[in-house]
Design an enzyme around this catalytic site. Structure first.
Site, PDB file in Angstrom:
ATOM      1  N   TRP A  94       6.662 -28.884  25.322  1.00 25.29           N
ATOM      2  CA  TRP A  94       7.279 -29.138  24.024  1.00 25.29           C
ATOM      3  C   TRP A  94       8.386 -30.186  24.091  1.00 25.29           C
ATOM      4  O   TRP A  94       8.564 -30.964  23.163  1.00 25.29           O
ATOM      5  CB  TRP A  94       7.821 -27.843  23.431  1.00 25.29           C
ATOM      6  CG  TRP A  94       6.765 -27.052  22.742  1.00 25.29           C
ATOM      7  CD1 TRP A  94       6.262 -25.838  23.110  1.00 25.29           C
ATOM      8  CD2 TRP A  94       6.033 -27.436  21.568  1.00 25.29           C
ATOM      9  NE1 TRP A  94       5.265 -25.455  22.247  1.00 25.29           N
ATOM     10  CE2 TRP A  94       5.104 -26.406  21.284  1.00 25.29           C
ATOM     11  CE3 TRP A  94       6.070 -28.550  20.728  1.00 25.29           C
ATOM     12  CZ2 TRP A  94       4.239 -26.455  20.197  1.00 25.29           C
ATOM     13  CZ3 TRP A  94       5.201 -28.600  19.646  1.00 25.29           C
ATOM     14  CH2 TRP A  94       4.305 -27.565  19.395  1.00 25.29           C
ATOM     15  N   SER A 109      -1.915 -22.245  14.457  1.00 21.53           N
ATOM     16  CA  SER A 109      -2.964 -21.943  15.426  1.00 21.53           C
ATOM     17  C   SER A 109      -3.799 -20.734  15.047  1.00 21.53           C
ATOM     18  O   SER A 109      -3.357 -19.844  14.324  1.00 21.53           O
ATOM     19  CB  SER A 109      -2.343 -21.733  16.806  1.00 21.53           C
ATOM     20  OG  SER A 109      -1.793 -22.930  17.290  1.00 21.53           O
ATOM     21  N   ARG A 149       1.941 -14.852  14.048  1.00 21.26           N
ATOM     22  CA  ARG A 149       1.047 -16.011  14.077  1.00 21.26           C
ATOM     23  C   ARG A 149       0.013 -15.952  15.217  1.00 21.26           C
ATOM     24  O   ARG A 149       0.032 -15.103  16.064  1.00 21.26           O
ATOM     25  CB  ARG A 149       1.858 -17.296  14.194  1.00 21.26           C
ATOM     26  CG  ARG A 149       2.811 -17.394  15.377  1.00 21.26           C
ATOM     27  CD  ARG A 149       3.623 -18.701  15.261  1.00 21.26           C
ATOM     28  NE  ARG A 149       4.635 -18.859  16.292  1.00 21.26           N
ATOM     29  CZ  ARG A 149       5.899 -18.480  16.179  1.00 21.26           C
ATOM     30  NH1 ARG A 149       6.320 -17.877  15.083  1.00 21.26           N
ATOM     31  NH2 ARG A 149       6.757 -18.680  17.168  1.00 21.26           N
ATOM     32  N   ASP A 150      -0.875 -16.967  15.168  1.00 27.43           N
ATOM     33  CA  ASP A 150      -1.831 -17.282  16.224  1.00 27.43           C
ATOM     34  C   ASP A 150      -2.888 -16.191  16.412  1.00 27.43           C
ATOM     35  O   ASP A 150      -3.026 -15.620  17.497  1.00 27.43           O
ATOM     36  CB  ASP A 150      -1.109 -17.544  17.553  1.00 27.43           C
ATOM     37  CG  ASP A 150       0.011 -18.562  17.439  1.00 27.43           C
ATOM     38  OD1 ASP A 150      -0.016 -19.344  16.470  1.00 27.43           O
ATOM     39  OD2 ASP A 150       0.905 -18.575  18.299  1.00 27.43           O
ATOM     40  N   GLU A 199       3.366 -16.353  21.934  1.00 23.93           N
ATOM     41  CA  GLU A 199       2.468 -17.201  21.155  1.00 23.93           C
ATOM     42  C   GLU A 199       1.060 -17.182  21.737  1.00 23.93           C
ATOM     43  O   GLU A 199       0.832 -16.898  22.902  1.00 23.93           O
ATOM     44  CB  GLU A 199       3.011 -18.631  21.111  1.00 23.93           C
ATOM     45  CG  GLU A 199       4.324 -18.766  20.359  1.00 23.93           C
ATOM     46  CD  GLU A 199       4.614 -20.190  19.949  1.00 23.93           C
ATOM     47  OE1 GLU A 199       4.885 -20.399  18.758  1.00 23.93           O
ATOM     48  OE2 GLU A 199       4.578 -21.084  20.816  1.00 23.93           O
ATOM     49  N   TRP A 229       5.147 -34.431  16.075  1.00 23.50           N
ATOM     50  CA  TRP A 229       4.771 -33.218  15.355  1.00 23.50           C
ATOM     51  C   TRP A 229       5.079 -33.377  13.872  1.00 23.50           C
ATOM     52  O   TRP A 229       6.105 -33.943  13.489  1.00 23.50           O
ATOM     53  CB  TRP A 229       5.543 -32.030  15.931  1.00 23.50           C
ATOM     54  CG  TRP A 229       5.078 -30.682  15.473  1.00 23.50           C
ATOM     55  CD1 TRP A 229       4.190 -29.866  16.114  1.00 23.50           C
ATOM     56  CD2 TRP A 229       5.472 -29.982  14.288  1.00 23.50           C
ATOM     57  NE1 TRP A 229       4.011 -28.708  15.399  1.00 23.50           N
ATOM     58  CE2 TRP A 229       4.792 -28.740  14.265  1.00 23.50           C
ATOM     59  CE3 TRP A 229       6.331 -30.279  13.226  1.00 23.50           C
ATOM     60  CZ2 TRP A 229       4.939 -27.808  13.252  1.00 23.50           C
ATOM     61  CZ3 TRP A 229       6.478 -29.348  12.209  1.00 23.50           C
ATOM     62  CH2 TRP A 229       5.798 -28.131  12.232  1.00 23.50           C
ATOM     63  N   ASP A 268      -1.570 -27.222  20.344  1.00 26.47           N
ATOM     64  CA  ASP A 268      -2.400 -26.097  20.785  1.00 26.47           C
ATOM     65  C   ASP A 268      -3.894 -26.280  20.530  1.00 26.47           C
ATOM     66  O   ASP A 268      -4.305 -26.677  19.431  1.00 26.47           O
ATOM     67  CB  ASP A 268      -1.998 -24.822  20.051  1.00 26.47           C
ATOM     68  CG  ASP A 268      -0.529 -24.490  20.174  1.00 26.47           C
ATOM     69  OD1 ASP A 268       0.192 -25.206  20.879  1.00 26.47           O
ATOM     70  OD2 ASP A 268      -0.102 -23.511  19.542  1.00 26.47           O
TER      71      ASP A 268
END
Length: 504
Positions: free
Chosen positions: A308, A110, A168-169, A223, A74, A50
């Site tokens: 992904w 992120s 998140r994010d 996300e 990752w 990201d």
């Protein structure tokens, strides 16, 4: 750490062993420029996903990114960092964040960045012990110190019944004297939402409202939310996971969508609705876009040009993934328009014009070739049956096809040199008015096709070796002629090689 730290001199900044290790590794193992695209953003080494912290600070554009420097897979997430003056040529900065504190020991996920009176503010998701909470760091454009009091936004700030397991994010902005933050979360029913918080000082946060709630029928965790005004229209973009295909929409599973707000009010009072969600990109590789506002008023978007489950190219190089070319956004007649950032035009080397091409089968011209180019095809009327083969040689090609009789267009990289079981074909519905223009941006390992001056975009990564550089047109429309204008941007490749030598 307190806000009184002098972030101009960063006398309080002391890189941890973990951050020093990442910085030294990316210097020692950085990829030579001749093994990377010329003008698409790529990591120096290792894995990238990201885009993070896309922002303007001290008149430079900063782009951070999810980053695992130690392999092309990752791993524990760091923040990589590069800067640019024109969003085309990027300069490497030292890694900005490493997972080195109790509140982010499992990863610095992120987030976003904003210029402030205190310095360059980074807000990111710190992961530790199965929890995801929002953390703060402030710096001078190169070095960033984390607040010792992190996380600043956690379980105690959430509405009753909500969990910080999937939270998140954060996207940060300021209106007047108040800071606002939007983040993705799963609600108590495990359905995706984007929720809004406010703060007077970046440290003390209050829950305000739910900006967007998915009903669970198509898509779960939302996300990488981003909330902004575009031509006075409130806009929200996010990346829903686990979507199901609906006709030609949402074929990627994990998708990216945009949703116009219902009310032309402030961002903070807008509501967004799932049924308005529209796909952002119809190619094979696009996720987690983020925007920033330039000083000249343009809203710019950049996305992770990957998927992904299909991290193309990782088998034969020490870096994985690239970003899309930055795109200028506008909102016209209810549609999000995306166009390649105009600064690329400053790097044209040569221009080829081939006008009034009448297709009766196959057409090829040695002026139509290259892997670093910006080409526009203008059709005399909407194309009915048309195809273009890109990055061709005797054994390879990536094909874009228009079939108006069936109502679709298609990207097909089946013959691009795939060595693993990656997704190779993606279809999208034709615009109602058909297709009368294509703009094709090629940069070694990628193809981005902008349809009808940005009405639709298809982004696709290809693993084809550089020597495959022919372009071939196919068609049988009796009344169709094509003007093919190609701008060679090989000059950008040479600039990247020069910068590589200077940095070395």
């Amino acid at each position: 750490m307190t806000p009184e730290v002098n972030f101009e001199t960063m006398t309080e900044f002391k890189p941890t062993p973990e951050l020093n290790q990442a910085r030294n590794f990316e210097i020692e193992h950085r990829t030579p420029a001749d093994r990377q695209p010329a003008f698409h953003f790529t990591p120096a080494v290792g894995w990238m996903n990201d885009p993070n912290g896309f922002s303007v600070y001290k008149k430079q554009v900063h782009l951070f990114y999810q980053y695992h420097p130690y392999s092309n897979q990752w791993g524990p997430m760091h923040w990589g960092h590069q800067v640019s003056k024109d969003l085309i040529v990027w300069k490497q900065k030292p890694a900005a964040l490493a997972p080195d504190q109790p509140f982010d020991k499992d990863g610095c996920f992120s987030g976003s960045a904003v210029e402030s009176e205190q310095g360059h503010v980074l807000m990111y998701t710190g992961c530790a012990n199965g929890k995801q909470n929002q953390c703060l760091a402030i710096g001078d454009g190169q070095n960033y110190a984390k607040f010792e009091a992190n996380p600043v936004l956690s379980q105690v700030n959430l509405p009753k019944g909500y969990s910080d397991v999937d939270f998140r994010d954060p996207k940060l902005w300021k209106t007047g004297t108040t800071w606002y933050l939007a983040a993705g979360i799963l609600n108590p029913e495990k359905k995706g939402e984007v929720i809004l918080f406010s703060s007077p000082n970046l440290k003390d946060w209050t829950f305000e409202s739910i900006l967007l709630s998915f009903d669970g029928t198509n898509g779960k965790m939302l996300e990488c939310p981003d909330v902004f005004l575009l031509d006075d229209q409130p806009m929200l973009i996010c990346s829903p996971q686990n979507m199901h295909a609906q006709g030609y929409e949402f074929h990627n599973g994990h998708n990216s969508v945009y949703i116009p707000g219902r009310f032309n009010q402030s961002l903070e009072s807008s509501r967004f609705f799932q049924k308005e969600a529209r796909q952002l990109d119809y190619g094979l590789d696009f996720y987690a876009p983020q925007t920033t506002l330039l000083e000249d008023g343009r809203r710019i978007l950049i996305g992770w040009m990957s998927s992904w489950n299909s991290p193309i190219l990782c088998s034969r190089q020490n870096w994985t993934s690239q970003m899309t070319l930055p795109r200028e956004l506008s909102f016209k007649q209810g549609k999000l328009i995306q166009k390649p950032i105009r600064e690329i035009e400053n790097w044209y080397k040569e221009t080829s014009h081939i006008d009034n091409v009448h297709l009766d089968g196959t057409f090829e011209d040695n002026r139509m070739s290259g892997r670093y180019l910006d080409a526009t095809l203008q059709f005399s009327n909407p194309a009915h049956h048309f195809a273009i083969d890109l990055a061709c040689d005797e054994n390879h090609k990536t094909t874009f096809t228009i079939d108006a009789s069936k109502g679709w267009m298609e990207m097909d990289r089946t013959y691009s040199g795939m060595e693993e079981d990656w997704v190779t074909v993606r279809k999208a519905a034709l615009p109602e008015s058909g297709v009368d223009q294509l703009r094709i941006i090629m940069d070694l390992y990628s193809v981005e096709i902008f349809v009808n001056q940005g009405e639709m975009v298809l982004s696709t990564v290809i693993p084809t070796l550089p020597q495959a550089d022919r372009i071939v047109l196919h068609g049988q429309d009796e009344n169709l002629t094509i003007d093919f204008h190609s701008m060679d941007v090989e000059k950008l490749h040479q600039e990247k090689l020069k910068n590589d030598l200077d940095e070395t």
